[in-house]
Design a protein around this motif. Sequence first.
Motif, PDB file in Angstrom:
ATOM      1  N   VAL A   1       0.876  -1.172   0.000  1.00 24.12           N
ATOM      2  CA  VAL A   1       0.000   0.000   0.000  1.00 24.12           C
ATOM      3  C   VAL A   1       0.911   1.220   0.000  1.00 24.12           C
ATOM      4  O   VAL A   1       1.679   1.438   0.944  1.00 24.12           O
ATOM      5  CB  VAL A   1      -0.950  -0.001   1.219  1.00 24.12           C
ATOM      6  CG1 VAL A   1      -1.684   1.332   1.337  1.00 24.12           C
ATOM      7  CG2 VAL A   1      -1.951  -1.140   1.097  1.00 24.12           C
TER       8      VAL A   1
ATOM      9  N   GLU B   1       1.776  -1.912   4.382  1.00 16.41           N
ATOM     10  CA  GLU B   1       1.657  -0.477   4.118  1.00 16.41           C
ATOM     11  C   GLU B   1       3.014   0.170   4.324  1.00 16.41           C
ATOM     12  O   GLU B   1       3.661  -0.053   5.358  1.00 16.41           O
ATOM     13  CB  GLU B   1       0.639   0.128   5.089  1.00 16.41           C
ATOM     14  CG  GLU B   1       0.480   1.630   4.949  1.00 16.41           C
ATOM     15  CD  GLU B   1      -0.331   2.197   6.105  1.00 16.41           C
ATOM     16  OE1 GLU B   1      -1.414   2.732   5.843  1.00 16.41           O
ATOM     17  OE2 GLU B   1       0.119   2.081   7.269  1.00 16.41           O
TER      18      GLU B   1
ATOM     19  N   ARG C   1       4.384  -1.548   7.847  1.00 14.37           N
ATOM     20  CA  ARG C   1       3.647  -2.389   8.792  1.00 14.37           C
ATOM     21  C   ARG C   1       2.681  -3.292   8.021  1.00 14.37           C
ATOM     22  O   ARG C   1       2.196  -2.950   6.940  1.00 14.37           O
ATOM     23  CB  ARG C   1       2.900  -1.563   9.825  1.00 14.37           C
ATOM     24  CG  ARG C   1       1.788  -0.746   9.246  1.00 14.37           C
ATOM     25  CD  ARG C   1       0.969  -0.147  10.376  1.00 14.37           C
ATOM     26  NE  ARG C   1      -0.006   0.795   9.849  1.00 14.37           N
ATOM     27  CZ  ARG C   1      -0.996   1.295  10.554  1.00 14.37           C
ATOM     28  NH1 ARG C   1      -1.133   0.956  11.819  1.00 14.37           N
ATOM     29  NH2 ARG C   1      -1.864   2.135  10.010  1.00 14.37           N
TER      30      ARG C   1
ATOM     31  N   LEU D   1      -0.715  -4.893   7.166  1.00 15.89           N
ATOM     32  CA  LEU D   1      -2.153  -4.628   7.315  1.00 15.89           C
ATOM     33  C   LEU D   1      -2.955  -5.924   7.272  1.00 15.89           C
ATOM     34  O   LEU D   1      -4.041  -6.011   7.827  1.00 15.89           O
ATOM     35  CB  LEU D   1      -2.660  -3.703   6.212  1.00 15.89           C
ATOM     36  CG  LEU D   1      -2.090  -2.293   6.166  1.00 15.89           C
ATOM     37  CD1 LEU D   1      -2.808  -1.481   5.094  1.00 15.89           C
ATOM     38  CD2 LEU D   1      -2.194  -1.600   7.516  1.00 15.89           C
ATOM     39  N   ARG D   2      -2.441  -6.905   6.515  1.00 17.43           N
ATOM     40  CA  ARG D   2      -3.119  -8.201   6.441  1.00 17.43           C
ATOM     41  C   ARG D   2      -2.050  -9.276   6.372  1.00 17.43           C
ATOM     42  O   ARG D   2      -1.207  -9.257   5.483  1.00 17.43           O
ATOM     43  CB  ARG D   2      -4.015  -8.274   5.197  1.00 17.43           C
ATOM     44  CG  ARG D   2      -4.688  -9.642   5.019  1.00 17.43           C
ATOM     45  CD  ARG D   2      -5.589  -9.711   3.793  1.00 17.43           C
ATOM     46  NE  ARG D   2      -4.835  -9.804   2.547  1.00 17.43           N
ATOM     47  CZ  ARG D   2      -5.372  -9.832   1.338  1.00 17.43           C
ATOM     48  NH1 ARG D   2      -6.688  -9.767   1.197  1.00 17.43           N
ATOM     49  NH2 ARG D   2      -4.614  -9.920   0.268  1.00 17.43           N
TER      50      ARG D   2
ATOM     51  N   ALA E   1       0.684  -5.765  13.229  1.00 23.67           N
ATOM     52  CA  ALA E   1      -0.549  -5.619  12.464  1.00 23.67           C
ATOM     53  C   ALA E   1      -1.571  -4.944  13.360  1.00 23.67           C
ATOM     54  O   ALA E   1      -1.548  -5.124  14.567  1.00 23.67           O
ATOM     55  CB  ALA E   1      -1.065  -6.982  12.027  1.00 23.67           C
ATOM     56  N   PRO E   2      -2.471  -4.164  12.757  1.00 20.72           N
ATOM     57  CA  PRO E   2      -3.510  -3.534  13.568  1.00 20.72           C
ATOM     58  C   PRO E   2      -4.320  -4.614  14.280  1.00 20.72           C
ATOM     59  O   PRO E   2      -4.597  -5.660  13.704  1.00 20.72           O
ATOM     60  CB  PRO E   2      -4.363  -2.790  12.548  1.00 20.72           C
ATOM     61  CG  PRO E   2      -3.744  -3.002  11.221  1.00 20.72           C
ATOM     62  CD  PRO E   2      -2.581  -3.912  11.337  1.00 20.72           C
TER      63      PRO E   2
ATOM     64  N   LYS F   1      -7.307  -6.701  15.712  1.00 19.54           N
ATOM     65  CA  LYS F   1      -8.586  -6.967  15.041  1.00 19.54           C
ATOM     66  C   LYS F   1      -9.735  -6.205  15.683  1.00 19.54           C
ATOM     67  O   LYS F   1     -10.759  -5.999  15.072  1.00 19.54           O
ATOM     68  CB  LYS F   1      -8.881  -8.470  15.035  1.00 19.54           C
ATOM     69  CG  LYS F   1      -9.165  -9.074  16.404  1.00 19.54           C
ATOM     70  CD  LYS F   1      -9.456 -10.562  16.273  1.00 19.54           C
ATOM     71  CE  LYS F   1      -9.297 -11.280  17.592  1.00 19.54           C
ATOM     72  NZ  LYS F   1     -10.267 -10.894  18.614  1.00 19.54           N
TER      73      LYS F   1
ATOM     74  N   VAL G   1      -8.033  -0.555   9.514  1.00 22.20           N
ATOM     75  CA  VAL G   1      -7.019   0.204   8.785  1.00 22.20           C
ATOM     76  C   VAL G   1      -7.081  -0.104   7.299  1.00 22.20           C
ATOM     77  O   VAL G   1      -7.091   0.785   6.469  1.00 22.20           O
ATOM     78  CB  VAL G   1      -5.617  -0.091   9.346  1.00 22.20           C
ATOM     79  CG1 VAL G   1      -4.602   0.787   8.646  1.00 22.20           C
ATOM     80  CG2 VAL G   1      -5.594   0.151  10.837  1.00 22.20           C
ATOM     81  N   ALA G   2      -7.121  -1.384   6.935  1.00 20.01           N
ATOM     82  CA  ALA G   2      -7.458  -1.737   5.558  1.00 20.01           C
ATOM     83  C   ALA G   2      -8.983  -1.779   5.545  1.00 20.01           C
ATOM     84  O   ALA G   2      -9.584  -2.507   6.334  1.00 20.01           O
ATOM     85  CB  ALA G   2      -6.872  -3.078   5.161  1.00 20.01           C
TER      86      ALA G   2
ATOM     87  N   MET H   1     -10.789  -4.938   6.047  1.00 14.06           N
ATOM     88  CA  MET H   1     -10.452  -5.807   7.178  1.00 14.06           C
ATOM     89  C   MET H   1     -11.519  -5.774   8.252  1.00 14.06           C
ATOM     90  O   MET H   1     -11.258  -5.472   9.406  1.00 14.06           O
ATOM     91  CB  MET H   1      -9.103  -5.392   7.757  1.00 14.06           C
ATOM     92  CG  MET H   1      -7.980  -5.949   6.933  1.00 14.06           C
ATOM     93  SD  MET H   1      -6.399  -5.818   7.735  1.00 14.06           S
ATOM     94  CE  MET H   1      -6.828  -5.808   9.437  1.00 14.06           C
TER      95      MET H   1
END
Length: 326
Positions: free
Chosen positions: A100, A187, A194, A196-197, A217-218, A220, A225-226, A229
């Motif tokens: 990204v 991303e 970082r 994202l998935r 990763a962010p 859950k 963020v995505a 997601m």
Amino acid sequence: MTRIFDMNSPDDRARGLGAAAAALGEDRLVAVPTETVYGLAADAFSPTAVAAVFAAKGRPNFNPLIVHCPSVAAVGDVAVMGETAERLAEAFWPGPLTLVLERAPVSRIAPAATAGLATVAVRVPAEPVCRDLLGLYGKPLVAPSANVSGHVSATTAAHVVADLGDAVAVVLDAGPSALGIESTIVEVSDDAARILRHGALTRAAIEDALGRPLQAAPDKDTAIVAPGMTASHYAPRAALRLDATSVEDGEALLQFGGQAVANADGAVAVIDLSPSGDLDEAATRLFAALRDLDAVADRIAVVPIPATGAGEAINDRLRRAAAPRY
Ligand code: TXA
Ligand code: MG
């Protein structure tokens, strides 16, 4: 009517590529194999074709698409590549990595493909049929996974047809997907990276190439963020029960490594993702197994699966498949 071509037969392969390129030129949709999962491809420059992708999947228009390019040079036409992006591209493209990146100041990508974001998701796939199609067509292709939005991704041509049917003009059938789980999305912003998935490319491989740890990763449960997601995704019709150590009445069993499971004999059906306990093999088989068990049971018990290596992506998909649906 959907036309299906067997890309493992030399005659059909040439005709399939021609039919696919012709369909794309008419703003129609083509199911293409990639090394990860099957993609629902359309001309990335055509607003009409991009709109057709969202319509066919029933995908919310705030969820942007991945732009598939034939080469790193072609990525440079649609996105800004900094030093970190260059390094990751060098290490992993062509392959199961999506970056990204900041959108190029001027690009022909249809605005709906990026859902109005300042960033664009790009990848250079490795699968030979997909590469040949990108080369022949000569323009980038948007391609989300070729499934109904929110459903289990498609890893065979039959999965694509079952989900999307006549919405697809041409299906290029190259057999089961080699990796079976989607690309890892990273991303890159101001040269910080970082995940994202989680996906087919492991965190360890990416950290090796960068020579430094990735940001986490962010979570859950925190901000999405995505945009795609959402908590519930990759979901079969059946309900999933994770970390099961026993089988309850009426459940099918998703096994891994032949674990000891109480009442396993009582399961409606059993699929072991990898009897030898190989996480890469398990990732390859995950989505097909979910679809197969979904066909015979309303509830699926899933044994614990180690969260290392490919297990990170497997556990991510299982959590989303098990999440409450709205
Ligand atoms: O392996 C794959 O990545 C497959 C094959 C076909 O290439 N494609 C795939 O696409 O999984 P899709 O659309 O099912 O998932 C793409 C994900 C979505 O969660 C979307 O929200 C996210 O990428 N995404 C796309 N553009 C983004 C952006 N600019 N920023 C953050 N996330 C983005
Ligand atoms: Mg998808």
